[in-house]
Design a protein around this motif. Structure first.
Motif, PDB file in Angstrom:
ATOM      1  N   ILE A 275     -43.422   1.475 -23.616  1.00  0.00           N
ATOM      2  CA  ILE A 275     -42.081   0.939 -23.382  1.00  0.00           C
ATOM      3  C   ILE A 275     -42.170  -0.527 -22.971  1.00  0.00           C
ATOM      4  CG2 ILE A 275     -41.091   3.160 -22.691  1.00  0.00           C
ATOM      5  CD1 ILE A 275     -41.384   2.234 -19.788  1.00  0.00           C
ATOM      6  N   ALA A 276     -41.052  -1.215 -23.179  1.00  0.00           N
ATOM      7  CA  ALA A 276     -40.943  -2.604 -22.724  1.00  0.00           C
ATOM      8  C   ALA A 276     -40.041  -2.618 -21.503  1.00  0.00           C
ATOM      9  CB  ALA A 276     -40.369  -3.483 -23.828  1.00  0.00           C
ATOM     10  N   MET A 277     -40.551  -3.082 -20.381  1.00  0.00           N
ATOM     11  CA  MET A 277     -39.777  -3.138 -19.138  1.00  0.00           C
ATOM     12  C   MET A 277     -39.484  -4.588 -18.800  1.00  0.00           C
ATOM     13  SD  MET A 277     -39.292  -0.015 -17.995  1.00  0.00           S
ATOM     14  CE  MET A 277     -38.957  -0.199 -16.245  1.00  0.00           C
ATOM     15  N   GLU A 278     -38.260  -4.838 -18.366  1.00  0.00           N
ATOM     16  CA  GLU A 278     -37.889  -6.204 -17.992  1.00  0.00           C
ATOM     17  C   GLU A 278     -38.741  -6.661 -16.809  1.00  0.00           C
ATOM     18  OE1 GLU A 278     -33.877  -8.671 -16.752  1.00  0.00           O
ATOM     19  OE2 GLU A 278     -33.748  -6.795 -17.865  1.00  0.00           O
ATOM     20  N   GLY A 279     -39.270  -7.855 -16.932  1.00  0.00           N
ATOM     21  CA  GLY A 279     -40.123  -8.393 -15.875  1.00  0.00           C
ATOM     22  C   GLY A 279     -41.593  -8.142 -16.115  1.00  0.00           C
ATOM     23  N   GLU A 280     -41.898  -7.277 -17.100  1.00  0.00           N
ATOM     24  CA  GLU A 280     -43.295  -7.005 -17.435  1.00  0.00           C
ATOM     25  C   GLU A 280     -43.688  -7.913 -18.594  1.00  0.00           C
ATOM     26  OE1 GLU A 280     -45.245  -5.005 -15.872  1.00  0.00           O
ATOM     27  OE2 GLU A 280     -43.932  -3.717 -14.684  1.00  0.00           O
ATOM     28  N   GLY A 281     -44.845  -8.509 -18.491  1.00  0.00           N
ATOM     29  CA  GLY A 281     -45.280  -9.438 -19.533  1.00  0.00           C
ATOM     30  C   GLY A 281     -45.643  -8.757 -20.832  1.00  0.00           C
ATOM     31  N   ALA A 282     -46.101  -7.508 -20.771  1.00  0.00           N
ATOM     32  CA  ALA A 282     -46.543  -6.788 -21.965  1.00  0.00           C
ATOM     33  C   ALA A 282     -45.992  -5.376 -21.904  1.00  0.00           C
ATOM     34  CB  ALA A 282     -48.078  -6.771 -22.028  1.00  0.00           C
ATOM     35  N   PRO A 283     -45.932  -4.673 -23.062  1.00  0.00           N
ATOM     36  CA  PRO A 283     -45.473  -3.286 -23.058  1.00  0.00           C
ATOM     37  C   PRO A 283     -46.284  -2.429 -22.089  1.00  0.00           C
ATOM     38  CG  PRO A 283     -45.623  -4.115 -25.300  1.00  0.00           C
ATOM     39  CD  PRO A 283     -46.251  -5.151 -24.419  1.00  0.00           C
TER      40      PRO A 283
END
Length: 318
Positions: A275-283
């Motif tokens: 998943i892609a989470m806001e604030g995370e640089g990578a999946p």
């Protein structure tokens, strides 16, 4: 007496029209094989056997365009499955007219035009999953366009539960104005859903929503909840306190993404979801099957908000 083939064909076409008129049939409808119709001087024209002959003529390129056009206008079913698909579309249109969305609960049922119950919730889950519109790319594309014509958000990238709550909220705001938002508190039920609790959760978890979800809610007048000023603590303590909550939110996001794609929540224990989470640089890769098992085993330690989030996604054990 020899009768020209064109007259025989015209007789069959007239028999098809008469049979449909006498039975009050509109739209696509397959003709049973044993149907015979009185037409012209023929007492029992074998309409049920004539129709397959037209399908065969089309397949081998012997049916001219004008005849095909006439048969199309008469509701001809060229392939098995077309009639069933049209019946499904009719049910979905009926549901959409009443509820203003195509986001039913997975256990929802709806009556078709003949009064037969259709598991519309499961139907929508099946249509949304990969390959749910059929293996033929062109047919799948056509069917997707037909569904978009009924409800543009039929295959939204978020769970159907979210879409249903949003549509209900949008209708309330449209009818009563943005001021109605202040009256929707936890415990306010609409169509069996706790809309107030859902609304509170959207404000609290605003940053976990996609940009489009936030934009839609903002257009209704909704704003994120004001976060309380945290009490200063040591760096290590702050990291330790925030870890479980962040892990839970990643799990919820992964589960929502899985359900939106697969149409169910039967996750294999070995399954991992990226998943892609806001604030995370990578999946982020979430071991979703293990997370669900662990969360279930410690459900008595979950907060009420966490249990509500799980129930929202159909986890009955929560």
């Amino acid at each position: 007496m020899y009768r020209p083939e064109s007259l025989v064909w015209l007789e069959g076409y007239q028999a098809l029209q008469r049979w449909r008129d006498e039975n009050g049939i509109t739209g696509l409808y397959a003709v049973p094989y044993d149907v015979e119709v009185e037409v012209g001087a023929t007492e029992a024209f074998p309409l049920g056997r004539w129709v397959p002959q037209q399908r065969k003529a089309l397949r081998v390129g012997q049916l001219d365009d004008h005849r095909r056009q006439l048969l199309d206008e008469a509701g001809m079913v060229w392939e098995p499955g077309e009639e069933a698909w049209e019946n499904k579309l009719a049910v979905l249109r009926s549901y959409r007219r009443v509820h203003a969305h195509l986001a039913p609960r997975q256990d929802a049922v709806w009556d078709d035009t003949d009064g037969r119950s259709v598991a519309i919730g499961q139907l929508m889950a099946n249509l949304r999953r990969k390959g749910g519109l059929g293996k033929d790319p062109e047919r799948a594309k056509t069917r997707a366009e037909q569904l978009r014509a009924i409800a543009p958000d039929w295959n939204c990238p978020w769970p159907l539960n979210w879409q249903r709550h949003y549509r209900v909220l949008a209708d309330l705001v449209d009818a009563d104005g943005p001021g109605i938002l202040d009256e929707i508190r936890p415990g306010v039920m609409v169509d069996g859903d706790d809309l107030g609790t859902w609304l509170q959760r959207q404000q609290r978890d605003w940053n976990l929503l996609s940009a489009e979800q936030r934009e839609r809610l903002a257009r209704l007048g909704l704003k994120p909840a004001q976060q309380p000023t945290p009490t200063p603590v040591g760096k290590d303590a702050a990291k330790k306190a925030g870890k479980p909550s962040a892990a839970f939110q990643r799990g919820i996001a992964a589960l929502a993404q899985y359900i939106a794609r697969e149409g169910h929540h039967r996750v294999p224990r070995s399954h991992a979801e990226e998943i892609a989470m806001e604030g995370e640089g990578a999946p982020v890769v979430v071991k979703l099957g293990v997370w669900i098992s662990n969360t279930k085993s410690r459900r008595d330690k979950l907060t009420q908000e966490q249990l509500n989030a799980l129930r929202e996604l159909g986890m009955e054990w929560a």
